[in-house]
Design a protein around this motif. Structure first.
Motif, PDB file in Angstrom:
ATOM      1  N   TYR A  36      30.977  31.233  40.638  1.00 43.16           N
ATOM      2  CA  TYR A  36      31.976  31.763  41.563  1.00 43.16           C
ATOM      3  C   TYR A  36      33.400  31.635  41.025  1.00 43.16           C
ATOM      4  CZ  TYR A  36      28.139  32.444  44.687  1.00 43.16           C
ATOM      5  OH  TYR A  36      26.955  32.887  45.223  1.00 43.16           O
ATOM      6  N   GLY A  37      33.559  30.911  39.930  1.00 40.95           N
ATOM      7  CA  GLY A  37      34.845  30.886  39.247  1.00 40.95           C
ATOM      8  C   GLY A  37      35.228  32.275  38.746  1.00 40.95           C
ATOM      9  N   MET A  38      34.219  33.059  38.339  1.00 37.08           N
ATOM     10  CA  MET A  38      34.498  34.428  37.881  1.00 37.08           C
ATOM     11  C   MET A  38      34.957  35.314  39.039  1.00 37.08           C
ATOM     12  SD  MET A  38      34.092  34.451  34.613  1.00 37.08           S
ATOM     13  CE  MET A  38      34.759  32.793  34.678  1.00 37.08           C
ATOM     14  N   VAL A  39      34.425  35.062  40.224  1.00 35.13           N
ATOM     15  CA  VAL A  39      34.887  35.782  41.418  1.00 35.13           C
ATOM     16  C   VAL A  39      36.342  35.399  41.694  1.00 35.13           C
ATOM     17  CG1 VAL A  39      34.555  36.116  43.902  1.00 35.13           C
ATOM     18  CG2 VAL A  39      32.568  35.938  42.391  1.00 35.13           C
ATOM     19  N   GLY A  40      36.633  34.113  41.591  1.00 30.47           N
ATOM     20  CA  GLY A  40      38.009  33.650  41.774  1.00 30.47           C
ATOM     21  C   GLY A  40      38.954  34.248  40.753  1.00 30.47           C
ATOM     22  N   ARG A  41      38.504  34.335  39.517  1.00 34.27           N
ATOM     23  CA  ARG A  41      39.311  34.946  38.450  1.00 34.27           C
ATOM     24  C   ARG A  41      39.591  36.413  38.792  1.00 34.27           C
ATOM     25  NH1 ARG A  41      37.303  34.217  32.375  1.00 34.27           N
ATOM     26  NH2 ARG A  41      37.725  32.078  33.041  1.00 34.27           N
ATOM     27  N   TRP A  42      38.551  37.134  39.198  1.00 38.86           N
ATOM     28  CA  TRP A  42      38.678  38.549  39.549  1.00 38.86           C
ATOM     29  C   TRP A  42      39.674  38.718  40.705  1.00 38.86           C
ATOM     30  CZ3 TRP A  42      35.626  41.113  43.736  1.00 38.86           C
ATOM     31  CH2 TRP A  42      35.773  42.501  43.724  1.00 38.86           C
ATOM     32  N   LEU A  43      39.515  37.900  41.738  1.00 38.01           N
ATOM     33  CA  LEU A  43      40.424  37.993  42.889  1.00 38.01           C
ATOM     34  C   LEU A  43      41.860  37.622  42.502  1.00 38.01           C
ATOM     35  CD1 LEU A  43      38.112  36.435  45.629  1.00 38.01           C
ATOM     36  CD2 LEU A  43      38.789  38.852  45.407  1.00 38.01           C
ATOM     37  N   ALA A  44      42.013  36.592  41.691  1.00 37.79           N
ATOM     38  CA  ALA A  44      43.353  36.164  41.289  1.00 37.79           C
ATOM     39  C   ALA A  44      44.045  37.237  40.450  1.00 37.79           C
ATOM     40  CB  ALA A  44      43.280  34.849  40.522  1.00 37.79           C
ATOM     41  N   HIS A  45      43.307  37.919  39.611  1.00 35.75           N
ATOM     42  CA  HIS A  45      43.895  39.000  38.806  1.00 35.75           C
ATOM     43  C   HIS A  45      44.362  40.155  39.697  1.00 35.75           C
ATOM     44  CE1 HIS A  45      43.644  37.944  34.536  1.00 35.75           C
ATOM     45  NE2 HIS A  45      42.554  37.255  34.858  1.00 35.75           N
ATOM     46  N   MET A  46      43.736  40.304  40.855  1.00 37.04           N
ATOM     47  CA  MET A  46      44.158  41.361  41.779  1.00 37.04           C
ATOM     48  C   MET A  46      45.596  41.165  42.247  1.00 37.04           C
ATOM     49  SD  MET A  46      40.960  42.052  44.254  1.00 37.04           S
ATOM     50  CE  MET A  46      39.359  42.482  43.629  1.00 37.04           C
ATOM     51  N   THR A  47      46.023  39.920  42.351  1.00 35.92           N
ATOM     52  CA  THR A  47      47.406  39.665  42.783  1.00 35.92           C
ATOM     53  C   THR A  47      48.417  40.146  41.752  1.00 35.92           C
ATOM     54  OG1 THR A  47      47.477  37.417  41.884  1.00 35.92           O
ATOM     55  CG2 THR A  47      46.680  37.667  44.159  1.00 35.92           C
ATOM     56  N   HIS A  48      47.925  40.414  40.542  1.00 35.22           N
ATOM     57  CA  HIS A  48      48.777  40.948  39.473  1.00 35.22           C
ATOM     58  C   HIS A  48      48.502  42.433  39.233  1.00 35.22           C
ATOM     59  CE1 HIS A  48      49.972  36.856  38.668  1.00 35.22           C
ATOM     60  NE2 HIS A  48      48.708  36.511  38.553  1.00 35.22           N
ATOM     61  N   GLY A  49      47.764  43.045  40.164  1.00 37.64           N
ATOM     62  CA  GLY A  49      47.513  44.478  40.089  1.00 37.64           C
ATOM     63  C   GLY A  49      46.329  44.907  39.251  1.00 37.64           C
ATOM     64  N   GLN A  50      45.553  43.971  38.751  1.00 39.11           N
ATOM     65  CA  GLN A  50      44.388  44.336  37.938  1.00 39.11           C
ATOM     66  C   GLN A  50      43.133  44.175  38.792  1.00 39.11           C
ATOM     67  OE1 GLN A  50      43.870  42.274  34.221  1.00 39.11           O
ATOM     68  NE2 GLN A  50      42.256  43.662  33.572  1.00 39.11           N
ATOM     69  N   PHE A  51      42.507  45.293  39.118  1.00 44.13           N
ATOM     70  CA  PHE A  51      41.359  45.305  40.012  1.00 44.13           C
ATOM     71  C   PHE A  51      40.035  45.497  39.284  1.00 44.13           C
ATOM     72  CE2 PHE A  51      45.058  46.357  42.450  1.00 44.13           C
ATOM     73  CZ  PHE A  51      44.886  45.642  43.620  1.00 44.13           C
TER      74      PHE A  51
END
Length: 163
Positions: A36-51
């Motif tokens: 689930y760290g990868m899910v967290g990484r994915w979500l955190a990158h969204m705050t920088h506009g990378q979806f």
């Protein structure tokens, strides 16, 4: 008990059942635990506009990604419990039955197939993985287990609360 508390406890319980399945299937089937760290990484990158990522595993790590991922995992379970109650209503709260819980549990497989896996680089329904059919089957089984967890948690809460 309020419906909000019922949803909260049902979602947490169902998600915990799903996590226990992940622990059990590792020695039985040799399938590693979800990261689930990868899910967290994915979500955190969204705050920088990378979806979307070509591979979330090679994207830059984010401080706190494990906490973010595990929190999102449980909040998603609570959200899916709310969906169950939103569709089947107060009657399901007072008398949990398995069919609606399984329908919601299995239906939630759409989230990883159509949103998470493509966004994290695995393609629609894990089409870009080494073994897409196996990945799809494991996702389906895991979400069916989540549905069983919705039912079991709902029944346990209903039985406990009526004591």
């Amino acid at each position: 008990m309020s419906n909000l508390l019922f949803i909260l406890f049902t979602g947490i319980g169902a998600t915990a059942v799903m996590d226990l399945w992940g622990i059990v299937r590792k020695p039985l089937l040799g399938i590693p635990l979800p990261n689930y760290g990868m899910v967290g990484r994915w979500l955190a990158h969204m705050t920088h506009g990378q979806f979307r990522h070509d591979s979330i595993a090679i994207s830059s790590s984010i401080r706190g990604e494990h906490i973010i991922g595990w929190t999102a995992h449980y909040l998603t379970g609570i959200g899916f419990a709310a969906l169950l109650i939103g569709i089947w209503g107060e009657s399901w709260v007072h008398n949990p039955t398995i069919s609606p819980a399984l329908a919601v549990g299995i239906g939630t497989v759409a989230a990883p197939f159509l949103l998470m896996q493509p966004g994290m680089g695995a393609g629609i329904a894990a089409s870009r993985t080494q073994h897409p059919a196996s990945a799809r089957l494991q996702s389906l089984i895991t979400h069916a287990v989540f549905g069983l967890g919705l039912y079991a948690s709902g029944r346990a809460i209903q039985l406990f609360y009526s004591i």
